[in-house]
Scaffold this active site. Sequence first.
Site, PDB file in Angstrom:
ATOM      1  N   ASN A  97     -11.225   3.284  -9.553  1.00 21.20           N
ATOM      2  CA  ASN A  97     -11.475   2.071  -8.783  1.00 21.20           C
ATOM      3  C   ASN A  97     -10.747   2.168  -7.454  1.00 21.20           C
ATOM      4  OD1 ASN A  97     -11.773  -0.470  -7.696  1.00 21.20           O
ATOM      5  ND2 ASN A  97     -10.256  -1.412  -9.036  1.00 21.20           N
TER       6      ASN A  97
ATOM      7  N   GLN B  27      -2.043   6.959  -2.895  1.00 22.56           N
ATOM      8  CA  GLN B  27      -2.282   6.947  -1.454  1.00 22.56           C
ATOM      9  C   GLN B  27      -0.991   6.685  -0.676  1.00 22.56           C
ATOM     10  OE1 GLN B  27      -5.240   3.883  -1.388  1.00 22.56           O
ATOM     11  NE2 GLN B  27      -6.713   5.117  -2.543  1.00 22.56           N
TER      12      GLN B  27
ATOM     13  N   HIS C 284      -7.202   6.323 -13.012  1.00 26.64           N
ATOM     14  CA  HIS C 284      -6.420   5.447 -13.883  1.00 26.64           C
ATOM     15  C   HIS C 284      -6.230   6.054 -15.273  1.00 26.64           C
ATOM     16  CE1 HIS C 284      -5.929   1.705 -11.531  1.00 26.64           C
ATOM     17  NE2 HIS C 284      -6.979   2.187 -10.872  1.00 26.64           N
TER      18      HIS C 284
ATOM     19  N   GLY D 137      -6.718  -3.318  -1.121  1.00 27.28           N
ATOM     20  CA  GLY D 137      -6.523  -3.252   0.319  1.00 27.28           C
ATOM     21  C   GLY D 137      -6.400  -1.846   0.877  1.00 27.28           C
TER      22      GLY D 137
ATOM     23  N   GLY E  18      -3.428  -1.134  -6.681  1.00 27.17           N
ATOM     24  CA  GLY E  18      -3.516  -2.394  -5.964  1.00 27.17           C
ATOM     25  C   GLY E  18      -4.675  -2.396  -4.974  1.00 27.17           C
TER      26      GLY E  18
ATOM     27  N   GLU F 146      -4.301   5.110 -17.612  1.00 34.16           N
ATOM     28  CA  GLU F 146      -4.066   4.098 -18.651  1.00 34.16           C
ATOM     29  C   GLU F 146      -5.367   3.594 -19.264  1.00 34.16           C
ATOM     30  OE1 GLU F 146      -5.337   1.703 -15.281  1.00 34.16           O
ATOM     31  OE2 GLU F 146      -4.031   3.463 -15.470  1.00 34.16           O
TER      32      GLU F 146
ATOM     33  N   SER G 121      -6.741  -4.649  -8.325  1.00 38.58           N
ATOM     34  CA  SER G 121      -7.289  -3.737  -7.316  1.00 38.58           C
ATOM     35  C   SER G 121      -8.622  -4.221  -6.764  1.00 38.58           C
ATOM     36  CB  SER G 121      -7.457  -2.336  -7.903  1.00 38.58           C
ATOM     37  OG  SER G 121      -6.218  -1.776  -8.263  1.00 38.58           O
TER      38      SER G 121
ATOM     39  N   CYS H 270      -3.409   5.520  -8.199  1.00 39.25           N
ATOM     40  CA  CYS H 270      -4.418   4.901  -7.325  1.00 39.25           C
ATOM     41  C   CYS H 270      -3.831   4.552  -5.953  1.00 39.25           C
ATOM     42  CB  CYS H 270      -5.042   3.689  -8.022  1.00 39.25           C
ATOM     43  SG  CYS H 270      -6.675   3.277  -7.351  1.00 39.25           S
ATOM     44  N   LEU H 271      -3.593   3.282  -5.650  1.00 37.92           N
ATOM     45  CA  LEU H 271      -2.972   2.938  -4.374  1.00 37.92           C
ATOM     46  C   LEU H 271      -1.604   3.599  -4.268  1.00 37.92           C
ATOM     47  CD1 LEU H 271      -2.989   1.329  -1.715  1.00 37.92           C
ATOM     48  CD2 LEU H 271      -2.083  -0.628  -2.973  1.00 37.92           C
TER      49      LEU H 271
ATOM     50  N   PHE I 198     -10.581   3.843  -0.805  1.00 42.53           N
ATOM     51  CA  PHE I 198      -9.915   4.693   0.181  1.00 42.53           C
ATOM     52  C   PHE I 198      -9.522   5.998  -0.498  1.00 42.53           C
ATOM     53  CE2 PHE I 198      -9.472   0.412   1.710  1.00 42.53           C
ATOM     54  CZ  PHE I 198      -9.570   0.511   3.086  1.00 42.53           C
TER      55      PHE I 198
END
Length: 371
Positions: free
Chosen positions: A301, A263, A345, A233, A231, A347, A51, A259-260, A304
Amino acid sequence: MKQVQQPDALLVLKDGSVFRGTALGKIGTAGGEICFNTGMTGYQEIYTDPSYYGQVIVNTTSHIGNYGVQYQDEEESGSVKIRGMVCNFFSQIHSRHTADTSLQEYFERANIVGISGIDTRQVVRHIRDKGVMNCIISSEIMDPAILLDRLHQIPDMEGLELSSEVSTPKIYEVGDAGRAEFKVAVLDLGIKKSILNNLASRGAHCRVFPAKTPFEEINAWNPDGYFISNGPGDPAAMPYAVQTVTQALETDKPLFGICLGHQILSLASGITTYKMHNGHRGLNHPVKNLITGLCEVTSQNHGFAVRADEVLENRDVELTHVNLNDKTIEGIRRKDRPAFSVQYHPEASPGPHDSRYLFDEFVKLIEVEVR
């Protein structure tokens, strides 16, 4: 072993700010989006987290490198993913007897450029004020004007698609296929090893697919559930992933995103994302579970986030978690599908295990599906 005298280095930000310090890692020049992580430990996990691909990390804890690195237990991927590192005091020596090597040697092998001797409090206050921006570090070019010119060639994170650059190039499997109780198809947008370990330890046989794998190929494996990974970007630059998740939702099989992945599920549900002023990166972010009323200490982390007003207005989505620092969205679930996601996260272990229940909830949804 003594500290070896390193050459001078420069850190130049996109707004023209210049910070002078001492080189660490490889002698060279590197740049990316500068952001800070407030974690007191776990630097190797940070550096190998996909990420962080394309970013320069400011470690706010005062000493970095003092416990060395371990290859087997503390890497979240197969290589270092950050572009560069900024810290206050960098220790070339380490005292942990189980360490495999020093962080200096680790960075040299990974071709990572960094800078130490920086007042990281000043840097953090600056980018907290101005917002995240691109930066460049050099231990070979000492002219700020030249570095600023090079810096303008580095693309901004907003609008950048990076998951396909860190995703696995080929399908692989995790877990014991012979003993596994169910199958989980994992869309790898930059997954961490510890996420896969959490799934496998709960009886999952995971098949990990490259980011741009067509849904038809994933679905042909006939999984019992889908996992959408973290991830790097801009999620808005990933229509291929949104399409995959949209198709996965139509199967009515359990789906979990982190996370990503959170989104992307939001985008597939008609909720848009935006670039944050600073983002959340650290091990101490308080999140409230609105279903249970309990608070979790979380690891985060991300740069966005999903738009809160659109979550509240969406009739198919329920808000489940909220950040207690700034009230940003930390979790949602679909009302019409067995699908949910969180921005943080679970984990990771800052709580230490405050959020591991989310994996258990995913497994329970799958068990209902399997029966």
